[in-house]
Structures are given as C-alpha cells and as structure tokens.
Write a protein that holds these residues in place. Structure first.
Motif, PDB file in Angstrom:
ATOM      1  N   THR A   1       0.430   2.198  19.617  1.00 36.04           N
ATOM      2  CA  THR A   1       0.943   3.462  20.127  1.00 36.04           C
ATOM      3  C   THR A   1       2.215   3.853  19.385  1.00 36.04           C
ATOM      4  O   THR A   1       2.869   3.009  18.777  1.00 36.04           O
ATOM      5  CB  THR A   1       1.249   3.358  21.638  1.00 36.04           C
TER       6      THR A   1
ATOM      7  N   GLU B   1       5.391   2.877  26.549  1.00 38.93           N
ATOM      8  CA  GLU B   1       4.161   2.220  27.004  1.00 38.93           C
ATOM      9  C   GLU B   1       4.363   0.711  27.219  1.00 38.93           C
ATOM     10  O   GLU B   1       3.638   0.095  27.994  1.00 38.93           O
ATOM     11  CB  GLU B   1       3.041   2.429  25.982  1.00 38.93           C
TER      12      GLU B   1
ATOM     13  N   GLN C   1      -3.620   4.699  21.077  1.00 35.47           N
ATOM     14  CA  GLN C   1      -3.435   6.065  21.556  1.00 35.47           C
ATOM     15  C   GLN C   1      -3.541   7.014  20.370  1.00 35.47           C
ATOM     16  O   GLN C   1      -3.181   6.665  19.243  1.00 35.47           O
ATOM     17  CB  GLN C   1      -2.081   6.203  22.259  1.00 35.47           C
TER      18      GLN C   1
ATOM     19  N   PHE D   1      -4.212  10.620  28.839  1.00 32.71           N
ATOM     20  CA  PHE D   1      -3.275   9.789  29.583  1.00 32.71           C
ATOM     21  C   PHE D   1      -2.158  10.561  30.285  1.00 32.71           C
ATOM     22  O   PHE D   1      -1.533  10.026  31.194  1.00 32.71           O
ATOM     23  CB  PHE D   1      -2.662   8.707  28.681  1.00 32.71           C
TER      24      PHE D   1
ATOM     25  N   THR E   1      -4.795  10.697  24.054  1.00 33.91           N
ATOM     26  CA  THR E   1      -5.843   9.862  24.657  1.00 33.91           C
ATOM     27  C   THR E   1      -5.657   8.388  24.337  1.00 33.91           C
ATOM     28  O   THR E   1      -5.100   8.026  23.306  1.00 33.91           O
ATOM     29  CB  THR E   1      -7.232  10.280  24.131  1.00 33.91           C
ATOM     30  N   TYR E   2      -6.147   7.554  25.251  1.00 32.50           N
ATOM     31  CA  TYR E   2      -6.375   6.144  24.952  1.00 32.50           C
ATOM     32  C   TYR E   2      -7.761   6.044  24.327  1.00 32.50           C
ATOM     33  O   TYR E   2      -8.722   6.654  24.815  1.00 32.50           O
ATOM     34  CB  TYR E   2      -6.359   5.304  26.230  1.00 32.50           C
TER      35      TYR E   2
ATOM     36  N   THR F   1      -7.737   2.976  33.201  1.00 35.42           N
ATOM     37  CA  THR F   1      -6.816   4.106  33.047  1.00 35.42           C
ATOM     38  C   THR F   1      -7.300   5.362  33.774  1.00 35.42           C
ATOM     39  O   THR F   1      -6.564   6.354  33.841  1.00 35.42           O
ATOM     40  CB  THR F   1      -6.555   4.445  31.560  1.00 35.42           C
ATOM     41  N   THR F   2      -8.513   5.342  34.311  1.00 36.68           N
ATOM     42  CA  THR F   2      -9.028   6.496  35.065  1.00 36.68           C
ATOM     43  C   THR F   2      -8.801   6.337  36.567  1.00 36.68           C
ATOM     44  O   THR F   2      -9.219   7.199  37.344  1.00 36.68           O
ATOM     45  CB  THR F   2     -10.535   6.693  34.814  1.00 36.68           C
TER      46      THR F   2
ATOM     47  N   PHE G   1       1.667   4.790  36.189  1.00 30.87           N
ATOM     48  CA  PHE G   1       2.037   5.635  35.055  1.00 30.87           C
ATOM     49  C   PHE G   1       3.146   6.601  35.457  1.00 30.87           C
ATOM     50  O   PHE G   1       4.163   6.733  34.762  1.00 30.87           O
ATOM     51  CB  PHE G   1       0.803   6.408  34.581  1.00 30.87           C
TER      52      PHE G   1
ATOM     53  N   PRO H   1       0.554  11.836  35.182  1.00 33.09           N
ATOM     54  CA  PRO H   1      -0.700  11.297  34.639  1.00 33.09           C
ATOM     55  C   PRO H   1      -1.788  12.351  34.606  1.00 33.09           C
ATOM     56  O   PRO H   1      -1.699  13.384  35.281  1.00 33.09           O
ATOM     57  CB  PRO H   1      -1.040  10.173  35.628  1.00 33.09           C
TER      58      PRO H   1
ATOM     59  N   TYR I   1      -4.582  12.134  35.868  1.00 31.97           N
ATOM     60  CA  TYR I   1      -5.449  11.862  37.022  1.00 31.97           C
ATOM     61  C   TYR I   1      -5.640  13.119  37.871  1.00 31.97           C
ATOM     62  O   TYR I   1      -4.688  13.871  38.108  1.00 31.97           O
ATOM     63  CB  TYR I   1      -4.822  10.746  37.855  1.00 31.97           C
TER      64      TYR I   1
END
Length: 417
Positions: free
Chosen positions: A28, A33, A78, A125, A292-293, A312-313, A321, A329, A331
């Motif tokens: 990354t 992180e 990432q 992310f 993105t990861y 990560t989801t 995070f 995040p 999310y």
C-alpha cells in the motif's frame, strides 16, 4: 531412544505448528493501514492469516508493485480507483473479477472497482468527502467564518484574505490531485449533475459553455491571485504544509486530511478543519471512492487472500476502519463512528453528494488519452495562459481521438477544416 525423544519433542510442539499463521503481504501507499491491520492481527480476526503491511512511496508505487507482482512477492495490494487505473492490471492478468456480488458495499463506491469491461475487481475501501477544506481558526480570526452561499460570496472571501496577505486557495499540480480532486470538486459545485451524466453518456460536450465555465473559473481565480502563484511547481505534500502553517486559508482537498494524523494537526494540535462545497449551480460535495483492495492472481496464496478480501466487506471491518483510521468505510450499512468530525463528514456525504463521477466514468476513461489525463492537462493549460475554451477543446479532441462514446455528438470542427 533418540528417535523416541524426537517424537516426544514433535508431539509437544505440535500445537505450535498447527496454530502457525500464514503470513500474507499487503502492499500500500497508505501508511495508516499499518495500524489497522495490526489491530486485525492482534484481535485474531482472520484466525489462520496474518497480514503484513508494506508501505511504498506513492510516487513510485505503481511501477514498484507491478514489478513485485510479476515476481510473485505480492499477495494483496491496494490500487487506485476507476477503469483507467485498473486497465493495465486486467490487461496483464494480474487481477481477476470478483465472483461474488459486493452487496454490503456502498453502490457509490463500486465505480472505483469497475473495469472498462463492466466487471468488479477487488473491494473498495473508503468513501472520501472532497470539497473546500477550510482552516476554521484562521477564517474566524479575520471574521470570515460565515459559509458562502454563492460563487460571488466565495470570491469576496478570497478577496478579503488576499488583502490580509493570506493566499486564499492553496493548490498543487500533481496529476492525480488535479483530475481526482480539483476537477471533481469544481464540477460538483458548478455543474448540474444531469449535465455531468450527459457528458458521461456522450450526449453533451466538454466544449459546452457550462463545462467551460469550470475551467474559466479556475483561470479567473488564478489570474486574480486567489490561487498560489507557484501552483504549477507545488506538489501535494508542499500544499499541505503551506496550509498547515497558515499561509493559506482554504484548499480543494479530501477528508483524509481531516484526521488527527494529518499534517495540519501535526503542526498545530488545535487546528480546526471544516468543509464547504463550491457554492455554484449544483453546490454539492464529491463523494470519492478512494481505491480498492486487490488480490495478485499470481500469488500462491490467492485463496487465502480472497478470505482477507471477504473480510473487508464486513461490518466488523468497517467499524475498525472508521475508528482506527478516522475515514469513512465503503460499507453500505450502519457503522459505529466515535469521531464527531467523521460523523459530520458522513452526514455531508449522505446529504450533499454529487450524483456523477467523470473521474471514474468508464465511458470517458477506457481509452487513451483518458479524461483523467486530459482534464489535468487542461487545468495546467489555463494556469499557463491558455484560454478556457482552448483547454476544453483539448479535452474534447483527446477523447475524440479514440472514438469515445460522444464522438459523433461532439465532432471538433477545427479538426475537419
């Protein structure tokens, strides 16, 4: 007897062998992180996996990681958002499309993971608020803390700051910054979202007056001394330091600068960050999916890396995070946020986000030169003395050169003569 002793030692150590974790490397450019994944490792949230973070300087990140991937030294990494950034990885089969739908991820973040082929690669992310980042203490000191409600009022703030020998608006010339932050923040403020969607669909042109207005506004601000005159030689790091020292009051910037680990708070512990939208026709903030990861498909641990991506989801990851990194995040659900500043950013993202993204639009960025490249060049051109109309024409000609979606509607007449 010796064989029996060895057997006893092996049996005694067997639990240690059995519980040994597989170590995966995550590359990354984001130094923050490290703290996040240390927490995940320490809390044993991935049971049989330990994620080791390797931070590479952003300026050399892309070439470094692509070389390391080809030598199979990368498991996870990432990557920058959007089809233009993902294209070389897809072309060289270094990443593969996700087989599962990312139903728990904010739909506004998915363009960051969408390739030109329409497939989703990796997992977004973060959602970052982008707008006018304000030094609240400095503005209050000069009695300018009232948020402008029009471009004329914003320019009045600029003029008053300039009279106090304060650079009103600090900017840099990094390509990513101009295309991802400056162009998108200005569009979100000045251009109606319906017109941006028309540009993405090829039904409107970059030489139309409402888009040219974005470039002419930047040109005007620069000509009036509202933008730092060294903008073409200023880099993003220098821009942040200058603003942190109080040499300027505002900047087009992102929410990642508002956290306690940013350069502002490192220099001044009592720094106060605020966010304004550009108060134009639209008056919105740009909600940017930060990246993105990804899994390196050539990694021998790709299956385990997928387990990390799946994690990560989850809501557990989203909460960690948000409260470890002080970032929003990607999310799509309720997240427990402890920071009042971050809650305020999340509210602005929910209530005042722009409904378009030229930066991540596949239709504008799947060919070369991409819109991302062209708009950065156009902004530099207007700062160098080129007219806004000519700079807009540069974007249009570049897109037409690879027959993008709007070519038939936006034929450049100067090319026909």
């Amino acid at each position: 007897m010796t064989k029996l002793l060895y057997l006893v030692i092996i049996l005694l150590l067997w639990p240690t062998f059995a519980s040994a974790k597989q170590k995966l490397d995550l590359y990354t450019w984001r130094q923050q992180e490290q703290l996040l994944w240390e927490k995940i490792n320490n809390q044993n949230l991935l049971s049989d996996i330990q994620v080791n973070v390797k931070v590479i300087d952003f300026d050399t990140y892309q070439s470094h990681v692509q070389l390391a991937m080809q030598n199979q030294r990368v498991d996870l990494f990432q990557w920058m958002p959007g089809p233009a950034a993902l294209a070389p990885l897809i072309e060289h089969n270094l990443i593969s499309a996700q087989s599962n739908e990312l139903t728990s991820i904010n739909s506004n973040a998915l363009p960051a993971a969408t390739g030109a082929d329409g497939n989703i690669y990796g997992v977004p992310f973060a959602m970052q608020l982008e707008g006018v980042l304000v030094n609240k203490k400095l503005l209050e000191k000069h009695g300018l803390n009232s948020q402008p409600r029009s471009v004329a009022q914003l320019e009045s703030v600029f003029a008053q700051l300039k009279r106090q020998n304060i650079t009103p608006l600090q900017m840099a010339s990094d390509q990513w910054y101009l295309s991802q932050v400056v162009a998108e923040v200005m569009a979100a403020g000045l251009l109606k979202a319906s017109r941006a969607q028309a540009l993405i669909a090829g039904q409107a042109c970059f030489t139309d007056p409402d888009y040219v207005n974005i470039l002419s506004t930047l040109k005007s601000w620069h000509a009036q001394g509202f933008i730092n005159q060294d903008v073409l030689t200023q880099d993003y790091h220098g821009m942040g330091t200058s603003k942190a020292l109080g040499n300027s009051a505002l900047a087009l910037d992102g929410g990642w600068r508002a956290g306690p680990n940013s350069v502002f708070y490192q220099i001044d512990k009592s720094y106060q960050v605020g966010f304004w939208a550009i108060p134009g026709q639209s008056g919105k903030f740009y909600g940017f999916a930060d990246g993105t990861y990804q899994i390196n498909t050539t990694s021998e641990h790709a299956a385990l890396a997928q387990k990390v991506l799946d994690f990560t989801t989850t809501k557990t990851f989203a909460n960690l995070f948000a409260n470890t990194l002080n970032e929003i995040p990607a999310y799509d659900g309720q997240v427990q946020i402890s920071s009042a500043n971050l809650k305020a950013q999340a509210q602005l993202l929910n209530e005042q986000s722009y409904d378009a993204s030229l930066f991540t639009a596949s239709s504008l960025n799947q060919g070369s030169p991409s819109y991302q490249q062209l708009v950065a060049e156009a902004i530099k051109q207007v700062f160098s003395g080129v007219s806004a109309q000519q700079a807009a024409q540069h974007i249009q000609q570049g897109l037409n050169s690879w027959q993008y979606i709007g070519t038939q509607n936006c034929v450049d007449l100067t090319l026909q003569n």
